[in-house]
Design a protein around this motif. Structure first.
Motif, PDB file in Angstrom:
ATOM      1  N   GLY A  24      21.274  23.728  39.347  1.00 25.98           N
ATOM      2  CA  GLY A  24      20.040  22.963  39.142  1.00 25.98           C
ATOM      3  C   GLY A  24      19.962  22.307  37.770  1.00 25.98           C
ATOM      4  N   GLY A  25      18.971  21.441  37.607  1.00 22.47           N
ATOM      5  CA  GLY A  25      18.757  20.789  36.321  1.00 22.47           C
ATOM      6  C   GLY A  25      19.633  19.571  36.095  1.00 22.47           C
ATOM      7  N   GLU A  26      20.272  19.058  37.152  1.00 22.06           N
ATOM      8  CA  GLU A  26      21.135  17.871  37.007  1.00 22.06           C
ATOM      9  C   GLU A  26      20.270  16.611  36.956  1.00 22.06           C
ATOM     10  OE1 GLU A  26      24.059  17.118  36.292  1.00 22.06           O
ATOM     11  OE2 GLU A  26      25.418  18.737  36.842  1.00 22.06           O
ATOM     12  N   LEU A  27      19.507  16.484  35.890  1.00 19.59           N
ATOM     13  CA  LEU A  27      18.558  15.381  35.784  1.00 19.59           C
ATOM     14  C   LEU A  27      19.259  14.023  35.682  1.00 19.59           C
ATOM     15  CD1 LEU A  27      15.965  16.939  33.315  1.00 19.59           C
ATOM     16  CD2 LEU A  27      16.150  17.243  35.783  1.00 19.59           C
TER      17      LEU A  27
ATOM     18  N   HIS B 224      21.525  12.853  37.452  1.00 20.52           N
ATOM     19  CA  HIS B 224      21.922  12.276  38.728  1.00 20.52           C
ATOM     20  C   HIS B 224      20.751  12.034  39.670  1.00 20.52           C
ATOM     21  CE1 HIS B 224      26.034  12.071  37.563  1.00 20.52           C
ATOM     22  NE2 HIS B 224      25.869  13.252  36.994  1.00 20.52           N
ATOM     23  N   VAL B 225      19.574  11.978  39.099  1.00 20.67           N
ATOM     24  CA  VAL B 225      18.425  11.471  39.832  1.00 20.67           C
ATOM     25  C   VAL B 225      18.617   9.955  39.922  1.00 20.67           C
ATOM     26  CG1 VAL B 225      15.967  11.023  39.521  1.00 20.67           C
ATOM     27  CG2 VAL B 225      16.870  13.336  39.251  1.00 20.67           C
ATOM     28  N   ILE B 226      18.353   9.406  41.084  1.00 18.60           N
ATOM     29  CA  ILE B 226      18.632   7.981  41.313  1.00 18.60           C
ATOM     30  C   ILE B 226      17.435   7.127  40.915  1.00 18.60           C
ATOM     31  CG2 ILE B 226      19.116   6.252  43.099  1.00 18.60           C
ATOM     32  CD1 ILE B 226      20.690   8.564  44.537  1.00 18.60           C
TER      33      ILE B 226
ATOM     34  N   GLY C  25       9.151  10.718  36.683  1.00 15.87           N
ATOM     35  CA  GLY C  25       9.417  11.634  37.800  1.00 15.87           C
ATOM     36  C   GLY C  25       9.424  13.085  37.339  1.00 15.87           C
ATOM     37  N   PHE C  26      10.100  13.351  36.225  1.00 14.02           N
ATOM     38  CA  PHE C  26      10.181  14.738  35.731  1.00 14.02           C
ATOM     39  C   PHE C  26       8.788  15.241  35.335  1.00 14.02           C
ATOM     40  CE2 PHE C  26      14.508  13.106  34.120  1.00 14.02           C
ATOM     41  CZ  PHE C  26      15.065  13.234  35.386  1.00 14.02           C
TER      42      PHE C  26
ATOM     43  N   VAL D 195       7.328  10.619  42.665  1.00 11.40           N
ATOM     44  CA  VAL D 195       8.618  10.276  42.083  1.00 11.40           C
ATOM     45  C   VAL D 195       8.913   8.845  42.543  1.00 11.40           C
ATOM     46  CG1 VAL D 195      11.079  10.761  42.371  1.00 11.40           C
ATOM     47  CG2 VAL D 195       9.473  12.615  41.863  1.00 11.40           C
TER      48      VAL D 195
ATOM     49  N   VAL E 153      16.916   9.364  49.195  1.00  9.19           N
ATOM     50  CA  VAL E 153      17.070   9.201  47.743  1.00  9.19           C
ATOM     51  C   VAL E 153      16.224  10.241  47.006  1.00  9.19           C
ATOM     52  CG1 VAL E 153      16.560   7.667  45.785  1.00  9.19           C
ATOM     53  CG2 VAL E 153      17.705   6.755  47.816  1.00  9.19           C
TER      54      VAL E 153
ATOM     55  N   GLY F 139      17.468  13.604  44.743  1.00  8.68           N
ATOM     56  CA  GLY F 139      17.008  13.936  43.400  1.00  8.68           C
ATOM     57  C   GLY F 139      16.520  15.378  43.323  1.00  8.68           C
TER      58      GLY F 139
ATOM     59  N   HIS G   4      19.419  17.739  43.241  1.00 12.15           N
ATOM     60  CA  HIS G   4      20.082  17.798  41.932  1.00 12.15           C
ATOM     61  C   HIS G   4      19.235  18.548  40.900  1.00 12.15           C
ATOM     62  CE1 HIS G   4      22.488  14.017  43.174  1.00 12.15           C
ATOM     63  NE2 HIS G   4      23.199  15.096  43.381  1.00 12.15           N
ATOM     64  N   ILE G   5      17.939  18.415  41.025  1.00 20.49           N
ATOM     65  CA  ILE G   5      17.049  19.053  40.052  1.00 20.49           C
ATOM     66  C   ILE G   5      16.898  20.546  40.324  1.00 20.49           C
ATOM     67  CG2 ILE G   5      14.659  19.168  39.235  1.00 20.49           C
ATOM     68  CD1 ILE G   5      14.527  16.095  39.685  1.00 20.49           C
ATOM     69  N   PHE G   6      16.721  20.898  41.605  1.00 20.68           N
ATOM     70  CA  PHE G   6      16.369  22.295  41.922  1.00 20.68           C
ATOM     71  C   PHE G   6      17.484  23.115  42.562  1.00 20.68           C
ATOM     72  CE2 PHE G   6      12.117  20.257  41.849  1.00 20.68           C
ATOM     73  CZ  PHE G   6      11.574  21.031  40.850  1.00 20.68           C
ATOM     74  N   ASN G   7      18.538  22.475  43.026  1.00 20.95           N
ATOM     75  CA  ASN G   7      19.600  23.179  43.747  1.00 20.95           C
ATOM     76  C   ASN G   7      18.972  24.198  44.730  1.00 20.95           C
ATOM     77  OD1 ASN G   7      22.280  25.487  42.721  1.00 20.95           O
ATOM     78  ND2 ASN G   7      22.143  24.205  44.507  1.00 20.95           N
TER      79      ASN G   7
ATOM     80  N   PHE H  62      27.261  19.669  45.553  1.00 21.90           N
ATOM     81  CA  PHE H  62      26.015  20.213  46.104  1.00 21.90           C
ATOM     82  C   PHE H  62      26.003  20.213  47.643  1.00 21.90           C
ATOM     83  CE2 PHE H  62      22.861  20.508  42.560  1.00 21.90           C
ATOM     84  CZ  PHE H  62      23.618  19.956  41.539  1.00 21.90           C
TER      85      PHE H  62
END
Lengths: 315, 315
Positions: free
Chosen positions: A160-163, A165-167, A247-248, B166, B243, B247, B250-253, B286
């Motif tokens: 998690g936390g892969e900010l 790669h948010v599109i 978004g975040f 978002v 999309v 996101g 990627h953020i929360f897995n 992922f």
């Protein structure tokens, strides 16, 4: 009294090692070449050796709470294992914590480097102790670390936390991950430089091209002095950051969004551009709930982030 | 043994009240008109009265662990206060939990309705007990609730989890929040209908317009039978969902992304469209870490979600 920690910022080229106190001051520091090609055992052995040297020179063996390592790649934080790491080709399921413990006698903890950056802000930054922190590092890539209610966001596999790669632009530029228009493909140092080069034919006289090496810093400097191409690319990057950060904010309702990494050296110019745009993308009810700030840990963010892992785990 | 809870799904038009057991079975259920215009005190008094009636009819006063309320709007979950709620104009800082406690004698807990939906899935859904759940409700708006490491994402003011805002298309259609191209502006039932109507002049013969009332369901039905306009709008909505979900992954897995609300009744047709697109937007590492699923709680998701709040708080 044990109140110092060792922070190890494991990098593809060099590894920074420091002894740090509870307030984030660096007592002792060393940088060694990582030499990834020599294999994980050799890398770990040399790091451990340097840790022992630093600690023993200072006669601090009884003052060390533990070792924290910020490592790129996927980490099993519970087991202290590096699952895989893009720039460390032979590192597959390397029991890094266990090996460091054997070689140094200190308890060791590992986190992904972007998470370590977030923890560094939590431990030593301007918003020390804030329970909800979104941290972004804008460098070669865009890394992300999130603390929500005082806990790291890690997810089911720790990915998690892969900010980054948010599109942001579903039909935008290609990202290293294979997708298009990720935050990383628009706002990393690498992407800023790549976008400038792609526009070379249209803006051949841009002042950016007067630089021997085109860096993100050079692009921001040109933009500040009104260069059309540089402004265009900076506008696109900062808009992407504003959309992503909005978004975040909606997702995490954080106390603060902290920006670090090389691109953050563009300083207040960068910050003002993002702040100016962000209100167009954030719902009014959130406007007074968060701040956007540049990391103040700069050069030593890596070591301090790594060190903070220990304080975080033992909090 | 106290092992039942009361779930209250507070709605703008009607309020659903149920007694629910630990497995999510509804023992007793009632629906009352909310009659918002009568003011918060009257609404709360009538709800409490109905709770007392249901409980006493069943002779279950000693079997109730507590009351859970899923409420629209902004909630102070710690104090049990409705801070404000868009469709409940006079509800400003209403101490809902305290009043229900006074009037019924049971301990009461409140959550935002989208968070309650996420908790309902955690308590009673197919992925019961999963520590990392992203839940989306596609209805009039797009609501979001996230459980990460077994805790709700709430943020500094409790506003977190606003997944519907978002931004997917920064220059896309206007959203109710004032921004453009939010997930809600592309994938809510309201937006799907609005987009279809906007295209009326270009596609006057679309089979969608044969319906007396144009609903999201009608749009999905037309798309299934190959109607060009309906397909266009469904493609755009499901791409936005893919999309957005990418996101969130990627953020929360997360272990699972669960989709509920009216639009989810489009069923496997919707799910397959999203699943087909999502791999283009999610990093390969992922791919095998998550599932996308439709909520199976359907009609009673509101009551069950509300009831689950109690089990979650007392877990």
């Amino acid at each position: 009294m044990s109140s110092y920690v060792v922070g190890i910022d494991l990098g593809g080229t060099e590894t920074k090692i420091g002894i740090i106190d509870h307030d984030g001051h660096i007592v002792e520091k060393a940088i060694i070449p990582t030499q990834v090609s020599k294999g994980s055992n050799d890398v770990i052995r040399r790091i451990a050796q340097k840790v022992n040297e630093l600690v023993d020179e200072k006669g601090m063996r009884n003052d060390i709470l533990g070792i924290g390592v910020g490592s790129p790649g996927s980490i099993d934080r519970e087991k202290g294992v590096v699952i895989f790491s893009p720039n460390f080709q032979d590192w597959k399921n390397v029991p890094l914590a266990e090996k460091l413990e054997e070689l140094t006698g200190f308890k060791a903890y590992i986190e992904n480097d972007a998470n370590a950056f977030a923890l560094g802000e939590w431990a030593f930054g301007k918003f020390k102790g804030a329970p909800n922190i979104v941290a972004l590092t804008l460098g070669t890539g865009v890394g992300g670390g999130v603390i929500s209610r005082g806990e790291l966001i890690t997810g089911s596999k720790g990915f998690g936390g892969e900010l980054g790669h948010v599109i942001i632009e579903p039909d935008g530029p290609l990202c290293g991950c294979g997708s298009h228009g990720c935050l990383e493909a628009l706002a990393s140092a690498t992407s800023i430089v790549r976008l400038v080069i792609e526009y070379r034919k249209r803006y051949p006289r841009s002042s950016v091209f007067a630089n021997e090496e085109i860096t993100a810093k050079a692009v921001f400097d040109s933009a500040k002095s009104g260069d059309e191409l540089a402004e265009l690319v900076v506008e696109r990057a900062t808009r992407a950051l504003a959309v992503g950060i909005a978004g975040f904010v909606h997702i995490f309702n954080p106390n603060v969004v902290i920006i670090g990494g090389g691109v953050s050296r563009a300083g207040n110019y960068l910050l003002e551009k993002i702040e100016k745009k962000i209100k167009s993308y954030v719902m009014e009810s959130f406007w007074d709930t968060f701040e956007i700030a540049l990391s103040e840990l700069v050069e030593d963010a890596g070591i301090k982030g790594a060190a903070s892992i220990v304080y975080f785990r033992l909090r």
